[in-house]
Design a protein around this motif. Structure first.
Motif, PDB file in Angstrom:
ATOM      1  N   TYR A   4       7.316 -10.643   2.382  1.00  0.00           N
ATOM      2  CA  TYR A   4       6.445  -9.674   3.049  1.00  0.00           C
ATOM      3  C   TYR A   4       5.195  -9.407   2.212  1.00  0.00           C
ATOM      4  CZ  TYR A   4       7.526  -5.617   0.072  1.00  0.00           C
ATOM      5  OH  TYR A   4       7.630  -4.740  -0.967  1.00  0.00           O
ATOM      6  N   GLU A   5       5.334  -9.432   0.869  1.00  0.00           N
ATOM      7  CA  GLU A   5       4.189  -9.211  -0.013  1.00  0.00           C
ATOM      8  C   GLU A   5       3.176 -10.345   0.115  1.00  0.00           C
ATOM      9  OE1 GLU A   5       5.966  -6.661  -3.744  1.00  0.00           O
ATOM     10  OE2 GLU A   5       6.440  -8.808  -3.675  1.00  0.00           O
ATOM     11  N   THR A   6       3.664 -11.563   0.306  1.00  0.00           N
ATOM     12  CA  THR A   6       2.773 -12.702   0.519  1.00  0.00           C
ATOM     13  C   THR A   6       1.939 -12.508   1.775  1.00  0.00           C
ATOM     14  OG1 THR A   6       4.363 -14.191  -0.547  1.00  0.00           O
ATOM     15  CG2 THR A   6       2.677 -15.198   0.855  1.00  0.00           C
ATOM     16  N   LEU A   7       2.590 -12.049   2.842  1.00  0.00           N
ATOM     17  CA  LEU A   7       1.874 -11.806   4.096  1.00  0.00           C
ATOM     18  C   LEU A   7       0.902 -10.643   3.954  1.00  0.00           C
ATOM     19  CD1 LEU A   7       1.423 -12.576   7.019  1.00  0.00           C
ATOM     20  CD2 LEU A   7       3.373 -11.120   7.665  1.00  0.00           C
ATOM     21  N   VAL A   8       1.300  -9.594   3.231  1.00  0.00           N
ATOM     22  CA  VAL A   8       0.404  -8.459   2.984  1.00  0.00           C
ATOM     23  C   VAL A   8      -0.861  -8.933   2.280  1.00  0.00           C
ATOM     24  CG1 VAL A   8       0.105  -6.357   1.608  1.00  0.00           C
ATOM     25  CG2 VAL A   8       2.172  -6.661   2.987  1.00  0.00           C
ATOM     26  N   ASP A   9      -0.699  -9.709   1.202  1.00  0.00           N
ATOM     27  CA  ASP A   9      -1.859 -10.200   0.451  1.00  0.00           C
ATOM     28  C   ASP A   9      -2.738 -11.091   1.317  1.00  0.00           C
ATOM     29  OD1 ASP A   9      -1.004  -8.857  -1.774  1.00  0.00           O
ATOM     30  OD2 ASP A   9      -0.137 -10.605  -2.775  1.00  0.00           O
ATOM     31  N   GLN A  10      -2.104 -11.920   2.121  1.00  0.00           N
ATOM     32  CA  GLN A  10      -2.851 -12.850   2.969  1.00  0.00           C
ATOM     33  C   GLN A  10      -3.724 -12.103   3.979  1.00  0.00           C
ATOM     34  OE1 GLN A  10      -0.425 -15.934   4.835  1.00  0.00           O
ATOM     35  NE2 GLN A  10      -1.658 -15.768   6.696  1.00  0.00           N
ATOM     36  N   ILE A  11      -3.129 -11.138   4.682  1.00  0.00           N
ATOM     37  CA  ILE A  11      -3.884 -10.407   5.701  1.00  0.00           C
ATOM     38  C   ILE A  11      -4.956  -9.535   5.054  1.00  0.00           C
ATOM     39  CG2 ILE A  11      -3.709  -8.639   7.512  1.00  0.00           C
ATOM     40  CD1 ILE A  11      -0.948  -9.753   8.181  1.00  0.00           C
ATOM     41  N   ARG A  12      -4.631  -8.922   3.901  1.00  0.00           N
ATOM     42  CA  ARG A  12      -5.602  -8.089   3.204  1.00  0.00           C
ATOM     43  C   ARG A  12      -6.840  -8.897   2.809  1.00  0.00           C
ATOM     44  NH1 ARG A  12      -2.338  -4.949  -0.576  1.00  0.00           N
ATOM     45  NH2 ARG A  12      -2.276  -6.873  -1.787  1.00  0.00           N
ATOM     46  N   GLU A  13      -6.637 -10.110   2.304  1.00  0.00           N
ATOM     47  CA  GLU A  13      -7.762 -10.963   1.929  1.00  0.00           C
ATOM     48  C   GLU A  13      -8.554 -11.393   3.158  1.00  0.00           C
ATOM     49  OE1 GLU A  13      -8.997 -11.717  -1.107  1.00  0.00           O
ATOM     50  OE2 GLU A  13      -7.540 -10.165  -1.693  1.00  0.00           O
ATOM     51  N   GLN A  14      -7.856 -11.658   4.243  1.00  0.00           N
ATOM     52  CA  GLN A  14      -8.555 -12.028   5.473  1.00  0.00           C
ATOM     53  C   GLN A  14      -9.451 -10.899   5.972  1.00  0.00           C
ATOM     54  OE1 GLN A  14      -5.243 -13.084   7.975  1.00  0.00           O
ATOM     55  NE2 GLN A  14      -5.124 -15.193   7.199  1.00  0.00           N
ATOM     56  N   ILE A  15      -8.965  -9.654   5.846  1.00  0.00           N
ATOM     57  CA  ILE A  15      -9.778  -8.502   6.251  1.00  0.00           C
ATOM     58  C   ILE A  15     -10.979  -8.358   5.325  1.00  0.00           C
ATOM     59  CG2 ILE A  15      -9.806  -5.989   6.519  1.00  0.00           C
ATOM     60  CD1 ILE A  15      -6.859  -6.161   7.351  1.00  0.00           C
ATOM     61  N   LYS A  16     -10.757  -8.509   4.021  1.00  0.00           N
ATOM     62  CA  LYS A  16     -11.864  -8.411   3.065  1.00  0.00           C
ATOM     63  C   LYS A  16     -12.947  -9.445   3.349  1.00  0.00           C
ATOM     64  CE  LYS A  16      -9.327  -6.583  -0.973  1.00  0.00           C
ATOM     65  NZ  LYS A  16      -8.875  -6.915  -2.339  1.00  0.00           N
ATOM     66  N   ASN A  17     -12.533 -10.627   3.790  1.00  0.00           N
ATOM     67  CA  ASN A  17     -13.466 -11.724   4.037  1.00  0.00           C
ATOM     68  C   ASN A  17     -13.999 -11.743   5.466  1.00  0.00           C
ATOM     69  OD1 ASN A  17     -13.251 -12.761   1.388  1.00  0.00           O
ATOM     70  ND2 ASN A  17     -11.349 -13.838   1.925  1.00  0.00           N
ATOM     71  N   ASN A  18     -13.730 -10.661   6.211  1.00  0.00           N
ATOM     72  CA  ASN A  18     -14.241 -10.503   7.577  1.00  0.00           C
ATOM     73  C   ASN A  18     -13.700 -11.552   8.553  1.00  0.00           C
ATOM     74  OD1 ASN A  18     -15.761  -8.182   7.197  1.00  0.00           O
ATOM     75  ND2 ASN A  18     -17.539  -9.321   6.479  1.00  0.00           N
ATOM     76  N   ILE A  19     -12.588 -12.168   8.209  1.00  0.00           N
ATOM     77  CA  ILE A  19     -11.923 -13.026   9.190  1.00  0.00           C
ATOM     78  C   ILE A  19     -11.360 -12.141  10.302  1.00  0.00           C
ATOM     79  CG2 ILE A  19      -9.996 -14.620   9.559  1.00  0.00           C
ATOM     80  CD1 ILE A  19     -10.441 -15.532   6.625  1.00  0.00           C
ATOM     81  N   TRP A  20     -10.754 -11.044   9.864  1.00  0.00           N
ATOM     82  CA  TRP A  20     -10.393  -9.972  10.799  1.00  0.00           C
ATOM     83  C   TRP A  20     -11.351  -8.823  10.563  1.00  0.00           C
ATOM     84  CZ3 TRP A  20      -7.230 -11.606  14.348  1.00  0.00           C
ATOM     85  CH2 TRP A  20      -6.247 -12.552  14.046  1.00  0.00           C
ATOM     86  N   ARG A  21     -12.089  -8.432  11.602  1.00  0.00           N
ATOM     87  CA  ARG A  21     -13.103  -7.390  11.469  1.00  0.00           C
ATOM     88  C   ARG A  21     -12.563  -6.058  11.988  1.00  0.00           C
ATOM     89  NH1 ARG A  21     -18.143  -9.329  10.480  1.00  0.00           N
ATOM     90  NH2 ARG A  21     -19.086  -7.472  11.403  1.00  0.00           N
TER      91      ARG A  21
END
Length: 473
Positions: A4-21
């Motif tokens: 679950y921590e891997t998925l948390v880090d993955q989504i958090r980085e995607q948000i930071k990089n504006n992949i998810w806005r």
């Protein structure tokens, strides 16, 4: 590292990089399990962690979305080094009057209104209570409802305090003609012309109008859209000035929407006790929270009886009845005397009608439905604004109430935007209404309580077009 921590880090980085806005909907739990190969519980745990950290927000029957506050830089806190602003003289009433008068134009898309959509009120039930109250009103009702007000209504309000763990005697409660009268009477009871009074910055324009009318001087304390009033700056103001009262909104602050944490409320009350300063607490929006628990007022942390807690039914039940109250403690008698010299009392039939409604109807069920609809509508408007507004516009979202505080780039004047929008029958509340200086001239408040009809959608798109034109000038 757990899955679950891997998925948390993955989504958090995607948000930071504006992949998810901001405002984007994340893949559903089931879709995410198919994509990652993780179990449903692992994905759910990851989403819950991201939500607890403020990266995403869940909405019933809709799913998970990127939370507003991640991309909000809250430039308010960066605009000025001045944390305390002084005003020896206040001149705000003419501008506020002009804006409120313009907002009454027929067929206006009323994003500038201070009241929620009236269709959300249980009008038929309340009207039946009024009809019944008037038809059975005793001949002694005028005297029975003089200050401090209808005894049955005060007992109901006292029981609502008790449900929150607060011991407020009915005799401490004074029924008023709306919350604004409660606030004004409280201010009069503890100040004289020329006294210093603390307000937030930005603050509810009614507070500034009251200070102007009573010839009081203002100390405006910087207030953050998320964290609320800066208590260090407040302490500096209390040290350097003889402050008689603070007029503050600790829950769902107008116009920002922020709510102070319990720790900050406790510290606030300790500061005011140390400097022997009264708190006039404007708490008209606290019932409009989105979570599972109603936020306590600062009065709940008052150990010295220095708080006059003011609220009303205008934002939750019906606006036109104009019934509010102040839980005034030891100031109850002085406030009653002031009321007798001004409005005499709140309307006797309306007090009786509210007593009847609250005794016989399911007010809590109405509040649950109201909160749910306000949350859904606010989120829908916020999503639309995120989609339509230029990228340089900052939209502050708060978990409660029905206001959105919108910040334009510094050089864009929201008063000009207000004037242009008014010509097209769209009202907003420009930031100039909420301040004693020009610090918030680039901001405006938007009412999100109205259903997102085609008319509202067109109005938001038109606001975005007007802002884009101003940015290009």
């Amino acid at each position: 590292m757990a899955k679950y921590e891997t998925l948390v880090d993955q989504i958090r980085e995607q948000i930071k990089n504006n992949i998810w806005r901001v405002g984007d909907k994340l893949p559903s739990l089931r879709k995410q399990t198919e994509t990652t190969g993780m179990s449903l519980m692992t994905v759910l745990h990851a989403y819950q962690v991201l939500e607890s950290q403020g990266w995403i927000v869940s909405h019933a029957r809709s799913g998970y979305f990127v939370a507003p506050k991640i991309q909000n830089s809250n430039p308010i806190s960066k605009r000025s080094n001045a944390t305390v602003s002084k005003a020896e003289e206040i001149d705000i009433n003419d501008f506020v009057f002009d804006v409120l008068k313009a907002n009454r134009t027929p067929y206006t898309v009323d994003f500038g209104s201070v009241y929620p959509d009236p269709s959300l009120y249980p009008r038929n039930q309340v009207n039946k209570s009024l009809t019944s109250a008037v038809s059975h009103m005793p001949t002694s009702s005028a005297l029975d409802n003089l200050p401090p007000g209808n005894k049955g209504l005060r007992q109901i309000i006292a029981k609502r305090y008790a449900a929150e763990g607060m011991n407020v005697h009915p005799d401490e409660i004074v029924i008023t003609a709306g919350a604004l009268e409660a606030l004004n009477l409280s201010l009069q009871a503890v100040t004289q012309a020329g006294d210093w009074v603390v307000v937030e910055s930005p603050t509810f324009y009614g507070a500034l109008q009251s200070l102007q009318r009573l010839n009081l001087r203002a100390l405006s304390i910087r207030t953050h859209p998320t964290d609320g009033i800066d208590l260090d700056s407040l302490e500096d103001a209390l040290k350097s000035h003889t402050v008689k009262a603070c007029w503050l909104m600790t829950n769902q602050q107008n116009p920002l929407g922020c709510t102070l944490s319990n720790d900050k409320k406790a510290r606030l009350m300790a500061l005011l006790a140390e400097y022997n300063v009264y708190l006039i607490e404007d708490d008209v929006y606290s019932e409009l929270y989105y979570g599972s628990q109603k936020p306590l007022p600062a009065k709940a942390f008052d150990q010295n009886g220095m708080t006059m807690h003011c609220s009303s039914f205008s934002k939750t039940l019906v606006a036109g009845f104009r019934i509010g109250w102040v839980a005034a403690g030891k100031m109850a008698l002085p406030i009653q005397k002031l009321q007798m010299m001004s409005t005499l009392s709140a309307s006797a039939p309306i007090q009786l009608a509210l007593e009847k409604y609250l005794s016989a109807r399911n007010y809590e069920n109405h509040l649950r439905q109201l909160r749910r609809k306000l949350e859904q509508r606010k989120f829908a408007v916020w999503q639309m604004l995120c989609a339509e507004m230029p990228a340089s516009v900052n939209i502050n979202y708060s978990e409660g109430g029905y206001f959105l505080w919108i910040e334009l780039p510094d050089h864009v004047d929201a008063t000009v935007l207000y004037q242009q929008a008014s010509k097209e029958n769209i009202s907003i509340a420009p930031g100039r209404m909420f301040s004693l200086n020009n610090e918030f001239d680039h901001c405006f408040r938007l009412n999100s309580s109205f259903e997102c009809s085609l008319i509202q959608e067109r109005a938001i798109k038109r606001l975005a077009e007007l802002i884009q034109k101003m940015l290009e000038q």
